[in-house]
Design an enzyme around this catalytic site. Structure first.
Site, PDB file in Angstrom:
ATOM      1  N   ASP A 271      -7.984  -5.719  10.875  1.00  0.00           N
ATOM      2  CA  ASP A 271      -7.788  -4.617  11.817  1.00  0.00           C
ATOM      3  C   ASP A 271      -8.869  -4.582  12.912  1.00  0.00           C
ATOM      4  O   ASP A 271     -10.045  -4.782  12.620  1.00  0.00           O
ATOM      5  CB  ASP A 271      -7.855  -3.315  10.988  1.00  0.00           C
TER       6      ASP A 271
ATOM      7  N   ASP B 161       0.343  -4.494   7.043  1.00  0.00           N
ATOM      8  CA  ASP B 161      -0.226  -3.296   6.411  1.00  0.00           C
ATOM      9  C   ASP B 161       0.621  -2.062   6.715  1.00  0.00           C
ATOM     10  O   ASP B 161       1.454  -2.050   7.638  1.00  0.00           O
ATOM     11  CB  ASP B 161      -1.658  -3.106   6.943  1.00  0.00           C
TER      12      ASP B 161
ATOM     13  N   ASP C 142      -7.486  -1.568  -2.327  1.00  0.00           N
ATOM     14  CA  ASP C 142      -8.683  -1.616  -1.492  1.00  0.00           C
ATOM     15  C   ASP C 142      -9.943  -1.613  -2.347  1.00  0.00           C
ATOM     16  O   ASP C 142     -11.036  -1.837  -1.844  1.00  0.00           O
ATOM     17  CB  ASP C 142      -8.710  -0.416  -0.533  1.00  0.00           C
TER      18      ASP C 142
HETATM   19  C1  GLA Z   1      -5.969  -1.007   4.735  1.00  0.00           C
HETATM   20  C2  GLA Z   1      -6.037  -2.318   3.991  1.00  0.00           C
HETATM   21  C3  GLA Z   1      -7.414  -2.914   4.173  1.00  0.00           C
HETATM   22  C4  GLA Z   1      -7.689  -3.112   5.650  1.00  0.00           C
HETATM   23  C5  GLA Z   1      -7.551  -1.790   6.375  1.00  0.00           C
HETATM   24  C6  GLA Z   1      -7.669  -1.975   7.873  1.00  0.00           C
HETATM   25  O1  GLA Z   1      -6.753  -0.032   4.128  1.00  0.00           O
HETATM   26  O2  GLA Z   1      -5.733  -2.142   2.647  1.00  0.00           O
HETATM   27  O3  GLA Z   1      -7.494  -4.140   3.481  1.00  0.00           O
HETATM   28  O4  GLA Z   1      -6.813  -4.061   6.168  1.00  0.00           O
HETATM   29  O5  GLA Z   1      -6.327  -1.175   6.096  1.00  0.00           O
HETATM   30  O6  GLA Z   1      -7.537  -0.796   8.555  1.00  0.00           O
END
Ligand code: GLA
Length: 733
Positions: free
Chosen positions: A366, A477, A547
């Protein structure tokens, strides 16, 4: 022949290698559930429908039809005419009433399995699968229900789905359409589900069934972090190796319900389908509605066998990606390394160092587009931010490729930031209730994927970037859940279709993506693991699991995920310590061993970790190369669970030909003054001899399984403290 119709008994019998499923018809044409369980060697019988005891069928005893309706084990119960248990189908007619009743009309049995239009679904050749379709009719509404059962004989799997066809003249409203139902007597069943939260996805939960309804569900527009579209009923005391298991898993990524209900007679009804909240589908004359697929499996050898059945089935009959059994590149992702604070120079610095260590792909996460330096803007503006990617994307990708690495990129195509050019131009493209300010989450709104031009726009944004440079991997995502369920595109009659149309729009985009870019490695993701489900696996062979990258937290998350899904689908990375989410310090080696039970990659700033850790990476890369194929193809066994309050955790993967087994042991908490521990391996050839790699130790398969392997205390002078782990690799001699 996996499926047969025994006409004199009015029974449909479906046999897999180890299970039998029986459906029976009453004289009136009710379609009843007779039996599902261990395979019957002979033909099944009708008596379990209990039509010879009160409450008699309506043709025998019309006076108490309601008692019959509320007791009969229906294959697909409809609501409103006397069955007070959970219905699978509620239909509102033009007069405004709800109520329908279905009678057998015809059936067909054919080899193979038809695709489900617009939906992900399992597949197989004519040799691998046979399908039974039972058509039932409501004679008043002229509404047909087509119950479809596909029998994957050698996999011990039966998939179910339902198609509703309006052959009458009324404009009907489907207020509930579930996909599967299983009526049985309660045999002291316990219910196994997966529950959690962000960063705590899919913890295993088990509770005895009690009177009334107990369920897991989602109305969040995705399968969710919180609950999971999976439900297993297991007999009391079921273990990994013993006990009976009835499991359902949904091939769908949106709202769902999975429910068990014990009623007044000690019967259990197990159902699964799209959640009826926020759902109402218009079914005009001549139209049909296809409900998503449920995967059903039975095991009389505990949860471990259920796991094998799901793993093998998904590997061979659901995941289509060419990467399924192919070597996957070991990637390094810059999210936890830099968050939004990066530019091309920084990425190239990471790539160069990563290449030296043997890492094979750089993934830019991101923050590369629009003016995005934080999470509160630019979603929808998928143009490269040349302030950060200074010489453009093609140049960056080319430089990474010149280093000998592949390049991957992050997208969140379903979203729109209020602070974006897209929102300023098309505020009506966000999901919202007219006149009401939509509820914000992570400073973003959700795009209305029921609107075809939005689907087209979002798809082209991703595709244009992929057409502009040789990109090998996409992380797709989805960082918030849906609410304010309203569409400025759909008319007021059709607002109840939005949440399902959203999922169909998503599937349509991903189908196009894998068709236009057949060699792309697609990894789905949703704020970690909120959309880790069988529906998404149809499009992507791997899904970001959570995450939470802390190795110890991952033990529980990955154990729950691997209960159903193959290890090679589980996105797992080695990240930096103290862990960014829980602040825990774990040994670098342990982080590697736990990531090996997933896709294996890195998520850290390789230029900033210690020299000692950097030097360990080539060894970890070699470990991944050595075992990746085994992890992708082998049988996974859960041996001991820290989750069940043990101080250690242990699992193994056995090659299909039983020629090798890799055991991973994690001493979660250090214990003083302990001797070796006995671990009972599984799935080996009893009489074969297995040598522990790197030693002269040789054991027979039966020794390792029945007597057990003695895991020495892994704490030694150079390995002290909590969170230590070790791999044991045994090879058949
Ligand atoms: C989500 C994904 C992370 C990352 C963030 C970026 O939380 O799970 O791995 O890519 O978005 O904003």
């Amino acid at each position: 022949m996996a499926i047969r119709y025994i006409e004199k008994k009015q029974i449909f019998q479906m046999d897999t290698k180890h299970s039998t499923y029986l459906i029976g018809l009453t004289t009136e044409g009710y379609v009843g559930h007779i039996y599902y369980g261990k395979r019957l060697k002979k033909e099944g019988n009708h008596y379990l429908l209990r039509t010879k005891e009160a409450p008699y069928t309506p043709s025998v005893y019309e006076r108490e039809k309601m008692v019959f309706m509320d007791f009969f084990p229906f294959e697909y119960p409809s609501g409103g005419v006397g069955d007070y248990r959970e219905s699978c189908l509620d239909v509102r007619g033009e007069k405004g009433n709800i109520g329908c009743e279905f009678f057998f009309q015809s059936y067909q049995i054919y080899k193979g399995k038809a695709a489900l239009s617009g939906l992900p679904a399992s597949f197989g050749t004519e040799k691998e699968v046979e399908t039974l379709e039972i058509t039932c009719e409501d004679p008043i509404l002229k509404l047909n229900v087509v119950l479809s059962y596909s029998v994957f004989e050698s996999c011990d799997i039966i998939t179910r789905s339902v198609r509703i066809e309006n052959r009458g003249t009324e404009h009907l409203k489907l207020e509930k359409v579930y996909s599967a139902c299983l009526d049985m007597d309660n045999r002291e069943f316990e219910m196994v589900t997966l529950t959690g939260s962000w960063a705590r996805e899919r913890y295993i939960q088990r509770n005895p069934i009690h009177f009334g309804k107990q369920l897991v569900s989602s109305t969040r527009g995705e399968s969710s972090h919180q609950e999971h579209p999976f439900l297993a009923l297991v007999t009391k005391n079921t273990t990994q190796e013993t006990g009976e298991v009835y499991a359902m898993n949904f091939v769908y990524s949106g709202n769902f319900i999975a429910q068990a209900e014990e009623n007044q007679f000690g019967q259990v009804r197990m159902v699964m389908g799209i959640h009826s909240n926020y759902f109402c589908w218009n079914l005009k004359q001549g139209e049909s509605f296809q409900a998503p697929e449920v995967v059903l499996t039975y095991s009389d050898q505990g949860l471990g066998q259920m796991t094998h059945q799901f793993h093998d089935f998904y590997r061979n009959h659901l995941i289509r990606s060419p990467y399924q059994f192919r070597k996957r590149p070991i990637l390094i992702n810059n999210w936890e390394a830099t968050y939004f604070d990066f530019n091309s120079e920084k990425l190239l610095e990471i790539a160069k160092e990563a290449k030296k260590a043997g890492i094979e792909m750089l993934v830019m996460d991101d923050g590369w587009f629009g003016k995005r330096n934080f999470d509160d803007n630019s979603l929808g503006d998928w143009t490269v931010n040349t302030k950060k990617i200074t010489s453009g994307l093609l140049d960056l990708v080319t430089k990474v490729k010149e280093l000998g690495m592949e390049f991957g990129i992050w997208f969140e195509p379903e979203m729109i930031s209020p602070d974006s050019e897209l929102y300023r131009t098309h505020p009506d493209w966000a999901i919202q209730i007219a006149g009401r300010r939509p509820t914000m989450c992570r400073a973003q709104y959700v795009l209305d994927l029921s609107r075809p031009e939005v689907v087209e726009y979002a798809y082209q944004c991703v595709a244009e970037i992929l057409r502009s440079a040789p990109i090998s991997y996409v992380k797709w995502d989805m960082n918030r859940q849906l609410c304010d369920i309203g569409s400025s595109y759909l008319d007021s009659e059709s607002q109840g279709e939005l949440m399902h149309r959203y999922v169909l729009g998503l599937y349509q985009m991903q189908e196009r993506l894998v068709t236009e870019f057949p060699n792309l490695l697609l990894e789905n993701c949703s704020g970690g693991g909120a959309r880790f489900d069988a529906g998404m696996l149809y499009y992507s062979p791997q899904i970001w699991c959570s995450d939470d990258t802390d190795a110890i937290e991952r033990l529980r998350i990955q154990e729950g995920t691997a209960l159903i899904y193959p290890l090679a689908t589980i996105g797992a990375h080695i990240s930096d310590c103290p862990n960014h989410i829980v602040g825990r310090n774990t040994p670098f080696e342990t982080r590697g061993h736990i990531a090996l039970a997933g896709t294996f990659g890195y998520e850290l700033d390789i230029t900033k970790i210690t020299e000692e850790e950097r030097k360990m990476i080539p060894k970890q890369v070699a470990m991944c190369h050595k075992y990746q194929s085994l992890m992708q193809r082998g049988d996974y066994y859960r041996l001991v669970s820290w989750n069940e309050k043990k101080p250690y955790d242990c699992w193994e993967v056995v090659a299909k030909d039983q020629s090798e087994v890799l055991v991973t042991f994690v001493q979660v908490l250090a214990q003083p003054n302990m001797h070796s521990r006995v671990i009972y391996l599984q799935g080996l050839e009893e009489c074969a001899e297995y040598q522990l790699e790197g030693t002269q130790e040789v054991y027979t398969g039966e020794e390792l399984m029945q007597c057990g392997y003695l895991i020495p205390s892994i704490l030694s002078s150079d390995k002290k403290g909590d969170y230590q782990s070790h791999l044991y690799h045994f090879l058949r001699k």
